[in-house]
Design an enzyme around this catalytic site. Structure first.
Site, short mmCIF file in Angstrom:
data_model
loop_
_atom_site.label_atom_id
_atom_site.label_comp_id
_atom_site.label_asym_id
_atom_site.label_seq_id
_atom_site.Cartn_x
_atom_site.Cartn_y
_atom_site.Cartn_z
CG ASP A 118 -2.00 -1.10 1.12
OD1 ASP A 118 -2.47 -1.46 -0.07
OD2 ASP A 118 -2.53 -1.50 2.15
CG ASP A 134 -6.64 -1.31 -1.81
OD1 ASP A 134 -6.67 -2.69 -1.98
OD2 ASP A 134 -5.71 -1.01 -1.08
#
Length: 171
Positions: A118, A134
Site C-alpha cells: 500500500d 483497492d
C-alpha cells in the site's frame, strides 16, 4: 456488442489494470521502502510505504491463506459470470474488469510477496493507506451500486386480491 468481443474487452482491461497495479507497487517498493513516506502535498497527501498483511483497514491480519482462498473463489465466480454472459449491462462489464484487475493485483501480492503493498496516504483525514488495486475494487463496488439503484429491473409488485377488492370497494 458480441459476447466474445465483450469478454476480450473485459479481460484485456483487467490485464491492463493488473499491469498498472504491479508497476505502481514495484515503484513503491523501489522508491518508498527506504524513505517510508514522501509528501506530495505536505500534511494532506503522501506516498507512504506500508506492507499490509491483512485486508481492508488491516482486518484479518495474519490470515493470508484465508484471504488467498476467499479472494480466489470470488474471482473465479466472477470469471464464470463473465464467460457465461451473466452480466448484461455495460456498467457491470466495467465493474467486472475493475474487480478482476484490483482483486488479482492484490492476490498476486498476497501469494508472491506475502503482503499487499500500500502507498496512497490521505493523511489529512487519517484514512488507511491503500493502493491502485483497492481503488479499482472501490470504483467497481460503486458501479454495482449505481447499477442496482438506477438500472436494475425492478419487478413490479402485483396487487394482491385483497388490495384489488379494497380499491374497487368490494368486500
Amino acid at each position: 456488442m458480441k459476447a466474445i468481443k465483450r469478454n476480450i474487452l473485459i479481460f484485456a482491461s483487467a490485464l491492463a489494470l493488473i499491469g498498472l497495479d504491479q508497476l505502481f507497487k514495484w515503484l513503491a517498493i523501489r522508491f518508498l521502502s527506504d524513505v517510508q513516506t514522501f509528501p506530495l502535498i505536505d500534511g494532506v497527501f503522501h506516498l507512504t510505504y506500508v506492507e499490509n498483511r491483512g485486508a481492508s483497514f488491516g482486518i484479518f491480519q495474519g490470515n493470508r491463506l484465508f484471504l488467498i482462498v476467499f479472494t480466489s473463489v470470488l474471482l473465479l465466480a466472477l470469471i464464470v459470470a463473465v464467460i457465461k454472459n451473466w452480466l448484461k449491462h455495460p456498467i457491470l462489464w466495467w465493474a467486472a474488469a475493475l474487480f478482476l484487475g484490483g482483486g488479482i493485483g492484490n492476490l498476486i501480492d498476497r501469494v508472491f510477496r506475502h503482503f499487499v503493498v500500500d502507498y496512497l496516504d490521505f493523511c489529512l483525514i487519517h484514512f488507511a493507506v491503500f493502493n491502485f488495486a483497492d481503488c479499482c475494487v472501490v470504483i467497481a463496488t460503486a458501479l454495482v451500486m449505481i447499477y442496482i439503484i438506477f438500472f436494475m429491473e425492478k419487478k413490479e409488485k402485483q396487487p394482491t386480491e385483497s388490495a384489488v377488492s379494497e380499491e374497487s370497494g368490494d368486500e
